[in-house]
Enzyme design. Sequence first.
Site, short mmCIF file in Angstrom:
data_model
loop_
_atom_site.label_atom_id
_atom_site.label_comp_id
_atom_site.label_asym_id
_atom_site.label_seq_id
_atom_site.Cartn_x
_atom_site.Cartn_y
_atom_site.Cartn_z
N GLU A 1 -68.06 -75.44 14.87
CA GLU A 1 -69.24 -74.81 15.48
C GLU A 1 -68.75 -73.47 15.96
OE1 GLU A 1 -70.83 -73.24 18.34
OE2 GLU A 1 -70.87 -75.08 19.52
N CYS B 1 -72.35 -70.59 23.63
CA CYS B 1 -72.54 -70.31 22.20
C CYS B 1 -74.02 -70.07 21.90
CB CYS B 1 -71.99 -71.43 21.34
SG CYS B 1 -72.37 -73.06 21.97
#
Lengths: 527, 527
Positions: free
Chosen positions: A264, A301
């Site tokens: 990720e 993120c």
Amino acid sequence: MITGKNFIGNSRSGKGDKTYKTFNPQLNTENTFSFVEATEDEIDQAVRLATAASIEFGTLSGIKKAGFLNAIADEILALDELLIKTYCSETGLPEGRAMGERGRTIGQLRAFAALVEEGSWVEASIDTAIPDRTPIPKSDLRKMLIPLGPVVVFGASNFPLAYSTAGGDTAAAFAAGCPVIVKSHPMHAGTGELVASAIVKAIQKTNMPNGVFSNLNSSGIEVGSALVKHPGVKAVGFTGSIGGGRALFNLASQREEPIPVFAEMGSINPVVILPDAIHKRGADLAKTYAGSITLGTGQFCTNPGLLLGIKSEALTDFINKLSEEIIKIEPTCMLHPNIIGAYEHKKDKALSQKGLQVMADKAPSVQANYARQTVTTVEGKTFLQNTTLHQEVFGPYSIVVQCEDVDQLEKIIRNLEGQLTGTIIAEESELAGHQKIVDALQNRVGRLIYNGVPTGVEVCPSMQHGGPYPASTDSRFTAVGIHSIKRWVRPISYQDWPDKLLPDALKNSNPLGISRLVNNEQTKNNV
Amino acid sequence: MITGKNFIGNSRSGKGDKTYKTFNPQLNTENTFSFVEATEDEIDQAVRLATAASIEFGTLSGIKKAGFLNAIADEILALDELLIKTYCSETGLPEGRAMGERGRTIGQLRAFAALVEEGSWVEASIDTAIPDRTPIPKSDLRKMLIPLGPVVVFGASNFPLAYSTAGGDTAAAFAAGCPVIVKSHPMHAGTGELVASAIVKAIQKTNMPNGVFSNLNSSGIEVGSALVKHPGVKAVGFTGSIGGGRALFNLASQREEPIPVFAEMGSINPVVILPDAIHKRGADLAKTYAGSITLGTGQFCTNPGLLLGIKSEALTDFINKLSEEIIKIEPTCMLHPNIIGAYEHKKDKALSQKGLQVMADKAPSVQANYARQTVTTVEGKTFLQNTTLHQEVFGPYSIVVQCEDVDQLEKIIRNLEGQLTGTIIAEESELAGHQKIVDALQNRVGRLIYNGVPTGVEVCPSMQHGGPYPASTDSRFTAVGIHSIKRWVRPISYQDWPDKLLPDALKNSNPLGISRLVNNEQTKNNV
């Protein structure tokens, strides 16, 4: 309780001669403990132990795995103050954040415990035999999910608990029945060792095989590379930068036996603000987004790094208001001098691009390791042409793009790289008229948000955290929520296998009482 | 009806100057039609059309996609005699096989039609909002599977219908909502063009967008490489050799945006025969396996190329009987001179290995392109040391390994590469006592078979066709059965999205009447 050693299985081990320390960014000074980098021998031993443990661990009942996961949660809670203090000293994050993240970590462990205790997650499927079928008889076939084998998990700098040692990747892998080798993040090695000790205690209390878990220290790339290349490793989980994730993906793809890497990675999380919304609610939106951009010093993120609007007086007012609001916010500390160094470097690179206008830039007189929040703006045409402006600036930075019209807005969205999230701020009456914008955005993201902020990732079955590359290396999986277990499992079929030797999930009598697909019908009934 | 041209979307196109012909291995002569290799321009045009079609096609209702899939099946049946004759002339396979494979192809298309018409396959998941949750409110989150975008499918040499133009990969991709570009297999380009014309008719009859399908001719590797490297392509399906599959996997991994490749590749499908079974049923087993090894001239990916037993008089008798039985079988034709060339070459390489004993080798006086079936045997120790003997010899060839004892048998299994299938031949009374053998075999395969033969791949939900590398490039997916649709889809979440703008699968009223996970409970109820 912090020794600076690795855990090779349940044993502490520190054979190496390379050491490093963690750093307290609030005090701008090194912490006291020295961490010993794992050696090649220790790496190999950890993988061998994991491989040896994998058959026993992989066939444990859901109840036993649930007991293990819940014991990890209990042991983490038992670390109490020491864990919270170590966390804060290694991250500069406030105590409230530490406690919130601990709660999230515990919640994830218990959610996976509940999932495997219930048991239906193995997607059991049964097609019974038809011995008198012509021209050829049909065999009995039964399928379920089984673990891939040893998984390497890379701790994330920005989530020392929830996406590191006993975080989401580890919890999902344990739930699947995969041993885990953690490559501890060097910025919070002490926090990592404490959590590792909690896992080892849980292993001993619930009689898990030695080797189900190892924790390896490393401040460089060597330990991680060696782990990903080791033939005994069967999958990799990573949260971090595009450069780091892609390097691991490349190593894994080049192996003689390629293995899956779920990384990720970066995302700028575009936010599209449609005209009616900005006209009606521009000032409120500016305040909300000033908060979202600076939340956790922009170290999420899902931080909104890109705002897209159509040129108008209202958009100009929004940009001015956003800049005004963001400057009011007191700067906060970043995780590590390296993180703030990267922030300043990437921001400088963005600011040096032609056509970029700085709208807000907090005065440079901030404390060491504190980040200066920044807002910039640019014309749609310039943004389209210069992909440097599309790159993530990890920290409290955002760029507002002023598009000429809806067509240019759509074109910009279509040309974006893959993203974790995409947000549309709109009045409900205007949303239906912008289907092309929605379609284009859906094509680029893993999660679509309506009238909200992308920061805040709910842990629930309906959460997709992952998206088209480079948001993640495989958009078909999620890193958050119970379905993230699917990264670490594969289906196996049993053909004409004797009932009493089948795994419980596939036996005629359905001893686990789980939901199964039997001759194409989903049911909890016996066969 | 065969023109030798490509289909770029619905239009026939043959701009290239490179042509090739197919070959009739029974007559040992070229067929008449010339096929025009696709040019770079045609490749690019096909991908652009697919990209343009992908949003409309990707959001079509399940009922419309089912109509399209069923129309393809109808149009294939309407090709009637012409298809069967062309198939036989390009493969050397008998008419019965052609008709059987056509039935399988039709069955797959209709199974996917039923799957998408019912609709629950999208794995809809809904977590409703909790606005008064503390410390922060919970958003409404809803998740479902959506298509990845344009998929490239490589036709398989050994399944001109079921794993080529409108085969399993294509049917699964269409069902998912992905446009498909087929790289036609050069050995059966005429069969491919006929099936492609059926797909194009179905597109026109059911009003699918132009570009949902293209069919590209190619006799070399250039067209396939260009397709896999094209930025518009989002996933790849392949059935064939390890070398071919790995080359495509490497290309896809090295792209700026890596894409998933599901390659179903080689396998030697180990068969373990335990002592009691060989003692009691050796002669019958020999007869059964002589049939399985030679079925379809050994040109199945599940062909049993490796038999493992423990040294005994009964095993010696079995080897002798197997050799005697296999020699009795009349040799049959292989698909193409290149296939028989590779068979002879790989067999020669195996036969030249030290310690290998040839037990049966049909006399060389066979018709051109007919394969001579062969059985060899070797000591366990030799097999362990020489991995050349582990390589697939695609054709009617099998090696019987005589192990010293159970420990050596287990060690051999643990050292095998990944396999599509593993078979255990045993008396039920001895199976439970060999758990370590079962565990080791399970670790290496995608499907475990008890007292059967690996040839014969049932198309049903519980079938897993795929396995640890190199059986396939990603053991987490299957190439056969309805769950193969999961290769071509990814989840997306909608957060706080207005109900009336959600896809039908996620609306409160559940207009599709599908099964959904609502607040952690599987139900068909409204929200």
